[in-house]
Design a protein around this motif. Structure first.
Motif, PDB file in Angstrom:
ATOM      1  N   PHE A   1      13.529  -8.131 -15.915  1.00  0.00           N
ATOM      2  CA  PHE A   1      12.321  -7.494 -15.416  1.00  0.00           C
ATOM      3  C   PHE A   1      11.745  -8.344 -14.295  1.00  0.00           C
ATOM      4  O   PHE A   1      11.902  -9.571 -14.278  1.00  0.00           O
ATOM      5  N   LYS A   2      11.071  -7.698 -13.347  1.00  0.00           N
ATOM      6  CA  LYS A   2      10.513  -8.409 -12.203  1.00  0.00           C
ATOM      7  C   LYS A   2       9.005  -8.575 -12.397  1.00  0.00           C
ATOM      8  O   LYS A   2       8.280  -7.602 -12.578  1.00  0.00           O
ATOM      9  N   LEU A   3       8.553  -9.840 -12.338  1.00  0.00           N
ATOM     10  CA  LEU A   3       7.143 -10.159 -12.546  1.00  0.00           C
ATOM     11  C   LEU A   3       6.472 -10.533 -11.237  1.00  0.00           C
ATOM     12  O   LEU A   3       7.112 -11.059 -10.327  1.00  0.00           O
ATOM     13  N   HIS A   4       5.154 -10.269 -11.176  1.00  0.00           N
ATOM     14  CA  HIS A   4       4.351 -10.847 -10.099  1.00  0.00           C
ATOM     15  C   HIS A   4       3.599 -12.022 -10.690  1.00  0.00           C
ATOM     16  O   HIS A   4       2.717 -11.871 -11.538  1.00  0.00           O
ATOM     17  N   ILE A   5       3.974 -13.229 -10.240  1.00  0.00           N
ATOM     18  CA  ILE A   5       3.346 -14.471 -10.674  1.00  0.00           C
ATOM     19  C   ILE A   5       2.643 -15.061  -9.467  1.00  0.00           C
ATOM     20  O   ILE A   5       3.275 -15.347  -8.446  1.00  0.00           O
TER      21      ILE A   5
ATOM     22  N   ASN B   1       0.838  -1.194   0.000  1.00  0.00           N
ATOM     23  CA  ASN B   1       0.000   0.000   0.000  1.00  0.00           C
ATOM     24  C   ASN B   1       0.880   1.253   0.000  1.00  0.00           C
ATOM     25  O   ASN B   1       1.057   1.916   0.989  1.00  0.00           O
ATOM     26  N   HIS B   2       1.447   1.562  -1.117  1.00  0.00           N
ATOM     27  CA  HIS B   2       2.285   2.749  -1.254  1.00  0.00           C
ATOM     28  C   HIS B   2       2.228   3.206  -2.699  1.00  0.00           C
ATOM     29  O   HIS B   2       1.738   2.499  -3.571  1.00  0.00           O
ATOM     30  N   ASP B   3       2.774   4.384  -2.955  1.00  0.00           N
ATOM     31  CA  ASP B   3       2.703   4.940  -4.295  1.00  0.00           C
ATOM     32  C   ASP B   3       3.745   4.335  -5.222  1.00  0.00           C
ATOM     33  O   ASP B   3       3.636   4.447  -6.434  1.00  0.00           O
ATOM     34  N   GLY B   4       4.777   3.700  -4.666  1.00  0.00           N
ATOM     35  CA  GLY B   4       5.804   3.081  -5.489  1.00  0.00           C
ATOM     36  C   GLY B   4       5.308   1.796  -6.115  1.00  0.00           C
ATOM     37  O   GLY B   4       4.296   1.248  -5.729  1.00  0.00           O
ATOM     38  N   GLU B   5       6.020   1.297  -7.105  1.00  0.00           N
ATOM     39  CA  GLU B   5       5.635   0.091  -7.816  1.00  0.00           C
ATOM     40  C   GLU B   5       6.740  -0.937  -7.685  1.00  0.00           C
ATOM     41  O   GLU B   5       7.879  -0.702  -8.089  1.00  0.00           O
ATOM     42  N   THR B   6       6.414  -2.089  -7.100  1.00  0.00           N
ATOM     43  CA  THR B   6       7.398  -3.112  -6.790  1.00  0.00           C
ATOM     44  C   THR B   6       7.729  -3.975  -7.995  1.00  0.00           C
ATOM     45  O   THR B   6       8.869  -4.427  -8.144  1.00  0.00           O
ATOM     46  N   TYR B   7       6.758  -4.214  -8.867  1.00  0.00           N
ATOM     47  CA  TYR B   7       6.948  -5.140  -9.985  1.00  0.00           C
ATOM     48  C   TYR B   7       6.879  -4.374 -11.315  1.00  0.00           C
ATOM     49  O   TYR B   7       6.222  -3.348 -11.444  1.00  0.00           O
ATOM     50  N   ASP B   8       7.577  -4.955 -12.287  1.00  0.00           N
ATOM     51  CA  ASP B   8       7.484  -4.392 -13.638  1.00  0.00           C
ATOM     52  C   ASP B   8       6.178  -4.805 -14.322  1.00  0.00           C
ATOM     53  O   ASP B   8       5.666  -4.045 -15.144  1.00  0.00           O
ATOM     54  N   ALA B   9       5.681  -5.974 -14.003  1.00  0.00           N
ATOM     55  CA  ALA B   9       4.441  -6.428 -14.650  1.00  0.00           C
ATOM     56  C   ALA B   9       3.724  -7.443 -13.771  1.00  0.00           C
ATOM     57  O   ALA B   9       4.347  -8.238 -13.076  1.00  0.00           O
ATOM     58  N   TYR B  10       2.419  -7.369 -13.830  1.00  0.00           N
ATOM     59  CA  TYR B  10       1.541  -8.347 -13.168  1.00  0.00           C
ATOM     60  C   TYR B  10       1.054  -9.294 -14.261  1.00  0.00           C
ATOM     61  O   TYR B  10       0.598  -8.866 -15.324  1.00  0.00           O
ATOM     62  N   VAL B  11       1.147 -10.607 -14.021  1.00  0.00           N
ATOM     63  CA  VAL B  11       0.834 -11.605 -15.045  1.00  0.00           C
ATOM     64  C   VAL B  11      -0.538 -12.217 -14.765  1.00  0.00           C
ATOM     65  O   VAL B  11      -0.784 -12.748 -13.686  1.00  0.00           O
TER      66      VAL B  11
ATOM     67  N   TYR C   1      -4.489  -9.944  -4.713  1.00  0.00           N
ATOM     68  CA  TYR C   1      -4.499  -9.730  -6.160  1.00  0.00           C
ATOM     69  C   TYR C   1      -4.504  -8.241  -6.490  1.00  0.00           C
ATOM     70  O   TYR C   1      -3.731  -7.754  -7.326  1.00  0.00           O
ATOM     71  N   PHE C   2      -5.402  -7.493  -5.850  1.00  0.00           N
ATOM     72  CA  PHE C   2      -5.529  -6.071  -6.143  1.00  0.00           C
ATOM     73  C   PHE C   2      -4.271  -5.315  -5.758  1.00  0.00           C
ATOM     74  O   PHE C   2      -3.816  -4.425  -6.488  1.00  0.00           O
ATOM     75  N   ASP C   3      -3.700  -5.660  -4.616  1.00  0.00           N
ATOM     76  CA  ASP C   3      -2.458  -5.012  -4.187  1.00  0.00           C
ATOM     77  C   ASP C   3      -1.340  -5.272  -5.181  1.00  0.00           C
ATOM     78  O   ASP C   3      -0.563  -4.373  -5.525  1.00  0.00           O
ATOM     79  N   ALA C   4      -1.259  -6.531  -5.624  1.00  0.00           N
ATOM     80  CA  ALA C   4      -0.188  -6.885  -6.564  1.00  0.00           C
ATOM     81  C   ALA C   4      -0.351  -6.142  -7.881  1.00  0.00           C
ATOM     82  O   ALA C   4       0.626  -5.677  -8.474  1.00  0.00           O
ATOM     83  N   MET C   5      -1.604  -6.010  -8.358  1.00  0.00           N
ATOM     84  CA  MET C   5      -1.837  -5.295  -9.616  1.00  0.00           C
ATOM     85  C   MET C   5      -1.488  -3.815  -9.478  1.00  0.00           C
ATOM     86  O   MET C   5      -0.906  -3.204 -10.384  1.00  0.00           O
ATOM     87  N   GLU C   6      -1.816  -3.217  -8.312  1.00  0.00           N
ATOM     88  CA  GLU C   6      -1.494  -1.810  -8.081  1.00  0.00           C
ATOM     89  C   GLU C   6       0.011  -1.599  -7.952  1.00  0.00           C
ATOM     90  O   GLU C   6       0.528  -0.534  -8.308  1.00  0.00           O
ATOM     91  N   ALA C   7       0.715  -2.635  -7.449  1.00  0.00           N
ATOM     92  CA  ALA C   7       2.163  -2.507  -7.255  1.00  0.00           C
ATOM     93  C   ALA C   7       2.933  -2.875  -8.507  1.00  0.00           C
ATOM     94  O   ALA C   7       4.164  -2.966  -8.459  1.00  0.00           O
TER      95      ALA C   7
END
Length: 487
Positions: free
Chosen positions: A370-374, A336-346, A389-395
């Motif tokens: 690149f860093k993925l969220h799988i 829950n922050h403005d930064g983005e942890t992953y390059d892409a959500y799969v 899921y929603f957190d991961a997509m936002e990040a």
């Protein structure tokens, strides 16, 4: 010589515009003349006087209607059958009042499909016809039952006033009938039967048949309505109103009211005494309970089918509240922050999980850095499964969708794609989407929404062979989506 002996002449469907004696004065024995469907607009005085034996004259349905009929146009004392239907005649005053004076022996008169605006003028016009037996006023625009006719013509046997605008049958009191009418047709009007009398008794006594179908029959518990239905008796295949045969029974006799009975055959429905009793007072309570149950069922059904969207908007609401409070950092979820942890959500179907965590992950993470969220690997983040899921997509900066025939049948994947499309719009296109197409797709089983997504979204077809040109093209397309700079 043959023409002089002619007794019947049919000139229907021509373009005759005027009646003269130029060609017919030799037809001294002519008894029947048919001139329907022509273009005659004016009947002048003595138009048929040169036909002394004429008995039947049909001059209906002129192309532009009859505009002028002179008082002595039918100056032929032997005329018995006259058909003037569908001629746009306006019977409203004294204009046509005297046209039947020269031919008082007419017994069959058809004035159907003309326009009667004044019933008194109509009655005055036909009063000279003392021998009248059959009168047809079908579709003449009558707005009430012309009871005067039944008091003036002693020989009248048949009257047809179908397809008018009659709403009720009302006779003055007292009413004296001089006719012995045997058949009355009042079908296809707007009659409401609201009294315990259809016609006065002298008329009912002389009637042998009546047609009154296609009117407003009430099938409620109203006393008069029940009386009317009780007068109808069946005898084999026939029906009788009292002792008068009903023409058109049963299919022309249908309930008009109440609404729940509309269209039902009158002969198939009879309310019993028990059915007409006062309804149970608990019925409103039962109805309220049923309505409440129905509303709850509908809401529950909608909530079930839209449960994922409800969870998503609830998630957004909670995130908004957390941002405003920001009291205890421990209450803020990891992502829950403005930064983005992953390059892409799969987004992918479970059946394609082996490909995602295998070859695809190696290419994107190990070769392209690149860093993925799988989900199969990183799905432990967060508490509630949906929130994770929603957190991961936002990040994640972007979204990759693994497209195969498997994903078309996966409702959860379709929902995630819809959320990704919403996020794409909310960020004004900053969160990009890229479709990874695994194989040849079954286009016939594909929804229109998928066709639209494939046509409007960046995509690339996966290639197994590393050194092929197609593989290089795929990699470059993927990099252009995931990277903020041109590589």
């Amino acid at each position: 010589m043959a023409r002089k002996n002619l007794t019947i002449l049919n000139l229907d469907y021509n373009h005759i515009v005027e009646i003269t004696s130029n060609y017919t004065n030799c037809l001294v024995k002519l008894k029947e003349l048919y001139l329907s469907k022509n273009a005659i607009e004016t009947l002048q005085d003595n138009a048929f006087v040169h036909l002394p034996n004429l008995r039947v004259l049909h001059i209906s349905s002129q192309q532009l209607g009859m505009k002028i009929i002179d008082d002595n146009a039918f100056n032929n004392s032997h005329l018995e059958d006259l058909d003037l239907k569908m001629n746009f005649l306006l019977i409203s005053g004294s204009k046509l009042q005297n046209i039947f004076v020269p031919c008082p022996h007419i017994a069959y008169l058809n004035l159907s499909n003309n326009h009667v605006t004044n019933i008194t003028a109509l009655v005055n016009m036909i009063t000279p016809l003392k021998d009248l037996k059959v009168l047809s006023l079908k579709g003449a625009g009558l707005n009430r039952f012309p009871y005067e006719i039944l008091s003036r013509f002693q020989n009248l046997e048949y009257i047809n006033i179908d397809k008018n605008n009659i709403k009720s049958i009302v006779f003055p009191t007292p009413f004296k009938s001089t006719s012995s009418v045997r058949y009355i047709s009042i079908s296809s009007n707007r009659i409401h039967f609201r009294q315990r009398m259809l016609f006065p008794q002298p008329i009912m006594s002389s009637l042998t048949a009546i047609s009154m179908g296609v009117n407003y029959f009430d099938c409620s518990c109203n006393e008069i309505s029940r009386w009317l239905r009780n007068q109808i008796k069946l005898n084999h295949s026939d029906a009788f109103f009292q002792n008068i045969r009903l023409i058109g029974w049963p299919y022309s006799y249908k309930c008009y009211s109440p609404k729940d009975m509309a269209g039902r055959l009158l002969g198939d429905y009879q309310r019993t005494e028990d059915q007409c009793k006062e309804p149970n007072r608990l019925i409103p309570i039962y109805i309220s309970i049923a309505c409440t149950w129905f509303v709850v069922t509908v809401i529950a059904s909608i909530a079930f089918w839209k449960r994922w969207y409800i969870l998503y908007y609830l998630h957004k609401f909670k995130k908004g509240c957390n941002r405003k409070m920001a009291i205890n950092p421990e209450l803020t979820p990891l992502l829950n922050h403005d930064g983005e942890t992953y390059d892409a959500y799969v987004i992918y179907s479970e059946n394609d999980g082996g490909f995602v965590v295998g070859d695809f992950r190696k290419l994107v993470e190990e070769q392209l850095n690149f860093k993925l969220h799988i989900w199969d690997r990183d799905g432990s983040i967060g508490n509630a499964r949906s929130d994770s899921y929603f957190d991961a997509m936002e990040a994640s900066r972007h979204v990759l969708i693994i497209v195969s025939d498997n994903i078309f049948k996966d409702a959860w994947c379709e929902f995630q794609i819809n959320i990704a499309l919403m996020r794409n719009v909310e960020t004004e296109g900053r969160k990009k989407m890229f479709l990874v197409i695994l194989s040849n797709l079954n286009v016939e089983s594909m929804k229109k929404s998928w066709c639209s997504l494939l046509a409007k979204t960046s995509s690339g077809k996966w290639c197994e062979t590393e050194n092929e040109i197609r593989r290089n093209v795929f990699v470059e397309d993927l990099k252009s989506t995931l990277c903020n700079c041109n590589l």
